[in-house]
Design a protein around this motif. Structure first.
Motif, PDB file in Angstrom:
ATOM      1  N   GLY A 208       3.769   3.615   0.189  1.00 59.67           N
ATOM      2  CA  GLY A 208       3.978   4.931   0.200  1.00 59.67           C
ATOM      3  C   GLY A 208       4.741   5.852   1.326  1.00 59.67           C
ATOM      4  N   ALA A 209       5.591   5.064   1.807  1.00 58.43           N
ATOM      5  CA  ALA A 209       6.246   5.608   3.091  1.00 58.43           C
ATOM      6  C   ALA A 209       7.471   6.680   2.591  1.00 58.43           C
ATOM      7  CB  ALA A 209       6.878   4.661   3.934  1.00 58.43           C
ATOM      8  N   PHE A 210       7.952   7.464   3.423  1.00 56.57           N
ATOM      9  CA  PHE A 210       8.828   8.377   3.264  1.00 56.57           C
ATOM     10  C   PHE A 210      10.342   7.479   3.019  1.00 56.57           C
ATOM     11  CE2 PHE A 210      12.494  11.088   4.427  1.00 56.57           C
ATOM     12  CZ  PHE A 210      12.025  12.314   3.845  1.00 56.57           C
ATOM     13  N   PRO A 211      10.982   7.992   1.762  1.00 56.82           N
ATOM     14  CA  PRO A 211      11.048   8.918   1.020  1.00 56.82           C
ATOM     15  C   PRO A 211      10.386   8.671  -0.329  1.00 56.82           C
ATOM     16  CG  PRO A 211      13.268   8.066   0.705  1.00 56.82           C
ATOM     17  CD  PRO A 211      12.401   7.114   1.857  1.00 56.82           C
ATOM     18  N   PHE A 212       9.406   7.513  -0.298  1.00 57.57           N
ATOM     19  CA  PHE A 212       8.774   6.764  -1.571  1.00 57.57           C
ATOM     20  C   PHE A 212       7.462   7.268  -1.749  1.00 57.57           C
ATOM     21  CE2 PHE A 212      11.977   3.848   0.227  1.00 57.57           C
ATOM     22  CZ  PHE A 212      13.001   4.241  -0.474  1.00 57.57           C
ATOM     23  N   LEU A 213       7.206   8.438  -1.050  1.00 59.22           N
ATOM     24  CA  LEU A 213       5.681   8.720  -0.967  1.00 59.22           C
ATOM     25  C   LEU A 213       5.064   9.354  -2.362  1.00 59.22           C
ATOM     26  CD1 LEU A 213       5.273  11.980  -0.071  1.00 59.22           C
ATOM     27  CD2 LEU A 213       6.570  11.225   1.753  1.00 59.22           C
ATOM     28  N   PHE A 214       5.734   9.917  -3.187  1.00 58.05           N
ATOM     29  CA  PHE A 214       5.371  10.819  -4.101  1.00 58.05           C
ATOM     30  C   PHE A 214       4.337  10.325  -5.164  1.00 58.05           C
ATOM     31  CE2 PHE A 214       9.213  12.562  -2.572  1.00 58.05           C
ATOM     32  CZ  PHE A 214       8.906  13.792  -1.945  1.00 58.05           C
ATOM     33  N   TRP A 215       4.648   8.957  -5.430  1.00 59.50           N
ATOM     34  CA  TRP A 215       3.527   8.116  -6.216  1.00 59.50           C
ATOM     35  C   TRP A 215       2.244   8.223  -5.668  1.00 59.50           C
ATOM     36  CZ3 TRP A 215       0.368   4.273  -4.838  1.00 59.50           C
ATOM     37  CH2 TRP A 215       0.724   3.598  -3.841  1.00 59.50           C
ATOM     38  N   LEU A 216       1.985   8.275  -4.456  1.00 55.87           N
ATOM     39  CA  LEU A 216       0.796   8.094  -3.984  1.00 55.87           C
ATOM     40  C   LEU A 216      -0.055   9.291  -4.244  1.00 55.87           C
ATOM     41  CD1 LEU A 216      -0.313   6.445  -0.776  1.00 55.87           C
ATOM     42  CD2 LEU A 216      -1.562   8.416  -1.410  1.00 55.87           C
ATOM     43  N   PRO A 217       0.200  10.464  -3.655  1.00 57.18           N
ATOM     44  CA  PRO A 217      -0.523  11.735  -3.939  1.00 57.18           C
ATOM     45  C   PRO A 217      -0.517  12.129  -5.272  1.00 57.18           C
ATOM     46  CG  PRO A 217       1.403  12.268  -2.911  1.00 57.18           C
ATOM     47  CD  PRO A 217       1.579  11.025  -2.966  1.00 57.18           C
ATOM     48  N   ALA A 218       0.380  11.380  -6.311  1.00 56.48           N
ATOM     49  CA  ALA A 218       0.168  11.907  -7.715  1.00 56.48           C
ATOM     50  C   ALA A 218      -0.617  10.943  -8.408  1.00 56.48           C
ATOM     51  CB  ALA A 218       1.707  11.875  -8.185  1.00 56.48           C
ATOM     52  N   ALA A 219      -0.693   9.650  -7.903  1.00 55.20           N
ATOM     53  CA  ALA A 219      -1.591   8.973  -8.646  1.00 55.20           C
ATOM     54  C   ALA A 219      -3.360   9.072  -8.131  1.00 55.20           C
ATOM     55  CB  ALA A 219      -1.390   7.235  -8.601  1.00 55.20           C
ATOM     56  N   TYR A 220      -3.280   9.006  -6.850  1.00 61.16           N
ATOM     57  CA  TYR A 220      -4.877   8.947  -6.280  1.00 61.16           C
ATOM     58  C   TYR A 220      -5.820   9.950  -6.917  1.00 61.16           C
ATOM     59  CZ  TYR A 220      -3.938   5.322  -2.749  1.00 61.16           C
ATOM     60  OH  TYR A 220      -3.545   4.097  -2.015  1.00 61.16           O
ATOM     61  N   PRO A 221      -5.204  11.373  -6.900  1.00 68.52           N
ATOM     62  CA  PRO A 221      -6.429  12.314  -7.247  1.00 68.52           C
ATOM     63  C   PRO A 221      -6.877  12.000  -8.736  1.00 68.52           C
ATOM     64  CG  PRO A 221      -4.485  13.501  -6.461  1.00 68.52           C
ATOM     65  CD  PRO A 221      -4.103  11.915  -6.606  1.00 68.52           C
ATOM     66  N   ALA A 222      -6.290  11.146  -9.527  1.00 64.23           N
ATOM     67  CA  ALA A 222      -7.011  11.010 -10.773  1.00 64.23           C
ATOM     68  C   ALA A 222      -8.024   9.788 -10.887  1.00 64.23           C
ATOM     69  CB  ALA A 222      -5.924  10.334 -11.593  1.00 64.23           C
ATOM     70  N   LEU A 223      -8.214   9.338  -9.397  1.00 60.39           N
ATOM     71  CA  LEU A 223      -9.015   7.906  -9.686  1.00 60.39           C
ATOM     72  C   LEU A 223     -10.401   8.394  -9.001  1.00 60.39           C
ATOM     73  CD1 LEU A 223      -6.742   5.548  -7.672  1.00 60.39           C
ATOM     74  CD2 LEU A 223      -7.448   5.917 -10.318  1.00 60.39           C
ATOM     75  N   PRO A 224     -11.624   7.800  -9.310  1.00 58.64           N
ATOM     76  CA  PRO A 224     -12.848   8.132  -8.817  1.00 58.64           C
ATOM     77  C   PRO A 224     -13.017   7.580  -7.274  1.00 58.64           C
ATOM     78  CG  PRO A 224     -12.988   6.208 -10.246  1.00 58.64           C
ATOM     79  CD  PRO A 224     -11.537   6.756 -10.250  1.00 58.64           C
TER      80      PRO A 224
ATOM     81  N   ALA B 254       9.061   6.334  10.049  1.00 56.84           N
ATOM     82  CA  ALA B 254       7.688   6.513  10.443  1.00 56.84           C
ATOM     83  C   ALA B 254       7.476   8.188  10.483  1.00 56.84           C
ATOM     84  CB  ALA B 254       7.287   5.842  11.566  1.00 56.84           C
ATOM     85  N   ALA B 255       8.243   8.423  11.326  1.00 57.25           N
ATOM     86  CA  ALA B 255       8.244   9.873  11.870  1.00 57.25           C
ATOM     87  C   ALA B 255       8.213  10.843  10.715  1.00 57.25           C
ATOM     88  CB  ALA B 255       9.257  10.338  12.860  1.00 57.25           C
ATOM     89  N   ALA B 256       9.187  10.547   9.749  1.00 57.73           N
ATOM     90  CA  ALA B 256       9.256  11.365   8.616  1.00 57.73           C
ATOM     91  C   ALA B 256       8.012  11.310   7.646  1.00 57.73           C
ATOM     92  CB  ALA B 256      10.485  10.966   7.807  1.00 57.73           C
ATOM     93  N   THR B 257       7.635  10.221   7.725  1.00 62.16           N
ATOM     94  CA  THR B 257       6.178   9.806   6.698  1.00 62.16           C
ATOM     95  C   THR B 257       5.170  10.711   7.331  1.00 62.16           C
ATOM     96  OG1 THR B 257       6.970   7.655   6.199  1.00 62.16           O
ATOM     97  CG2 THR B 257       4.698   7.895   5.794  1.00 62.16           C
ATOM     98  N   MET B 258       5.065  10.657   8.540  1.00 63.97           N
ATOM     99  CA  MET B 258       3.997  11.365   9.092  1.00 63.97           C
ATOM    100  C   MET B 258       3.924  13.008   8.864  1.00 63.97           C
ATOM    101  SD  MET B 258       3.070   9.731  13.022  1.00 63.97           S
ATOM    102  CE  MET B 258       4.886   9.612  13.409  1.00 63.97           C
ATOM    103  N   LEU B 259       5.076  13.270   9.070  1.00 67.68           N
ATOM    104  CA  LEU B 259       5.436  14.830   8.603  1.00 67.68           C
ATOM    105  C   LEU B 259       5.295  15.157   7.495  1.00 67.68           C
ATOM    106  CD1 LEU B 259       8.424  15.410  11.422  1.00 67.68           C
ATOM    107  CD2 LEU B 259       5.928  16.309  11.450  1.00 67.68           C
ATOM    108  N   ALA B 260       5.745  14.487   6.617  1.00 68.36           N
ATOM    109  CA  ALA B 260       5.834  14.922   5.078  1.00 68.36           C
ATOM    110  C   ALA B 260       4.269  14.806   4.773  1.00 68.36           C
ATOM    111  CB  ALA B 260       6.710  13.861   4.187  1.00 68.36           C
TER     112      ALA B 260
END
Length: 498
Positions: A220-236, A278-284
């Protein structure tokens, strides 16, 4: 005996998964078998760790073939420690109540233990193709856990998870095939030796980069991070706790091993790019956390942001960088998993995940407030908690290498992490509940007397809190152990000292 122990991180979860499938129509027995299997896994991993403390490796080669042709498992200090931490987290997640959630469904326990088996195989394997196989096991079981709820939100989250991770899978397979074509090897040691003979061969460097990109997608690192915050909130919450250890952290660990065991001569070619990613992942990640008000999304974006720190340590390299990455990984597994579980308790007490619709929990649920404050402070890096030491190890090595801009990004990210954690505290715990009458105490709300949390929730969160607290108050033995583990991973030319 050594061979049996080496396969235990895979064999025990697979046998437990099969047993829980057989007990699918007997929920109580299935749950007992699931907990028993998790406990057996913990005992096996703890025994592996006990042996690794003395410096011994546990290894086995299958099929009677000699290296480098045999499929091999190898568990050293680092792998044994990560496996043990994951088994502790599995126990905590399974102890956390799962009423009405995916873990309460008949398919839940088999999928969880399948995920544990995939992670165990990825940690233990010493063969590149089998690494791909174990990542596939993780992908299938993780997808099953995401869509098991069968609601539209779960199916949408599963689709987002699947699309990008399948792309990562394709890249992994292409890279494995390409590296085999270049070197004729798949065993980590033999592959590393073969690649050292190729020097700066552009084709070898290309396939190495392709392999790293596939792993960055899994992380889930930048710029491929969008699946993580899209999928995680649906999980218990208990599934989220498992995911934070058994999906992204496995990818980070594999990056560490590949950079230092498989690509030691070409690692410098990737380090610069990894540092900026890594720097872009932290900031995003931290920007997303500051922006959102849904507790699950805030914590999900923080998972992205904290992966940036681990990548940054991997980019710094050497013994000190590897040790820092391992320390940060363990810290993040314990603290972030705990925050996901605590987040579930916050939603139970407040009646919602939206911070703007809850409040007053600092008075109405003081024990929960204390648990959250401790984990939030650790995530931010308040001394002397675990996050402080995790970030200090990275900052010290980064400034020693004069990576001042990367370190500035890391410090700025920490300040925004503090801001987002303060937002959760103010909104959920400190301010009066929005439904409270004007002038009433902050606890005067529809949930002024919150429902009692199950004992399993307190047990899971309390255990993780104590482990993270011990890690912060007594960091010395763990840091010494991790420097020894990093010395075994690092390339012979790599330096660093505690």
């Amino acid at each position: 005996m050594n061979g049996a122990l080496a396969v235990a991180p895979v064999l025990v979860p697979l046998l437990t998964a099969a047993l829980t499938v057989a007990l699918a129509r007997r929920p109580r027995r299935q749950r007992a078998a699931s907990m028993g299997g998790a406990l057996a896994l913990f005992l096996c991993c703890a025994w592996l760790l006990h042996g690794a403390i003395g410096g011994s490796e546990t290894a086995v080669r299958f099929g009677g073939w000699a290296a480098p042709f045999a499929i091999g498992f190898r568990i050293d200090r680092a792998a044994a420690l990560m496996l043990t931490v994951n088994s502790v987290l599995a126990l905590a997640a399974l102890a956390y109540p799962a009423r009405g959630g995916v873990l309460a469904a008949p398919s839940g326990p088999p999928l969880v233990h399948g995920l544990l088996a995939g992670a165990g195989g990825a940690y233990a394997t010493a063969d590149l193709f089998n690494l791909y196989v174990w990542f596939e096991v993780m992908l299938i079981t993780a997808l099953g856990l995401i869509v098991a709820g069968r609601r539209p939100a779960h199916l949408e989250a599963g689709l987002k998870y699947l699309v990008l991770n399948l792309f990562g899978t394709v890249l992994l397979l292409a890279a494995v095939g390409g590296l085999y074509g270049v070197t004729g090897q798949l065993d980590y040691g033999a592959l590393g030796a073969a690649l050292s003979d190729h020097g700066d061969d552009p084709l070898a460097l290309f396939f190495g980069a392709l392999l790293l990109v596939g792993l960055l997608i899994k992380m889930g690192a930048f710029p491929f991070l969008f699946w993580l915050p899209a999928a995680y909130p649906a999980l218990p919450p208990p599934v989220l706790a498992l995911f934070t250890a058994l999906t992204t952290k496995v990818g980070a660990y594999v990056v560490l091993r590949l950079l230092n065991e498989v690509f030691p001569s070409g690692a410098h070619a990737y380090a610069q790019g990894l540092g900026w990613i890594a720097a872009a992942t932290m900031l995003a990640g931290v920007m997303g956390a500051v922006y959102h008000y849904d507790l699950r999304r805030i914590l999900s974006f923080h998972s992205v942001s904290q992966m940036g720190y681990i990548l940054l340590a991997a980019a710094l390299g050497g013994v000190a960088g590897i040790a820092a990455a391992l320390f940060f990984s363990i810290h993040h597994i314990l603290v972030k998993a705990n925050l996901y579980l605590i987040g579930g308790m916050v939603a139970r007490s407040g009646g919602h995940h939206d911070l703007r619709r809850i409040g007053g929990l600092a008075r109405s649920d003081r024990a929960l407030a204390a648990l959250f404050a401790l984990s939030a402070a650790a995530l931010v890096g308040i001394p002397p908690l675990s996050g402080f030491w995790a970030k200090l190890l990275i900052l010290r090595e980064g400034f020693d290498q004069e990576r001042h801009l990367w370190m500035a990004v890391a410090l700025f990210t920490s300040s925004l992490t503090l801001l987002s954690m303060a937002k959760i505290w103010i909104e959920a715990f400190w301010k009066p509940h929005p439904a409270a009458p004007a002038g009433a105490p902050s606890a005067a709300s529809p949930v002024a007397a919150p429902p009692a949390h199950p004992r399993g929730a307190w047990l899971a969160c309390g255990t993780l809190s104590l482990l993270a607290l011990a890690m912060g108050l007594l960091p010395g033995p763990l840091i010494d152990f991790l420097y020894a583990a990093a010395g075994a991973i690092a390339a012979p030319a790599a330096g660093g000292a505690p």
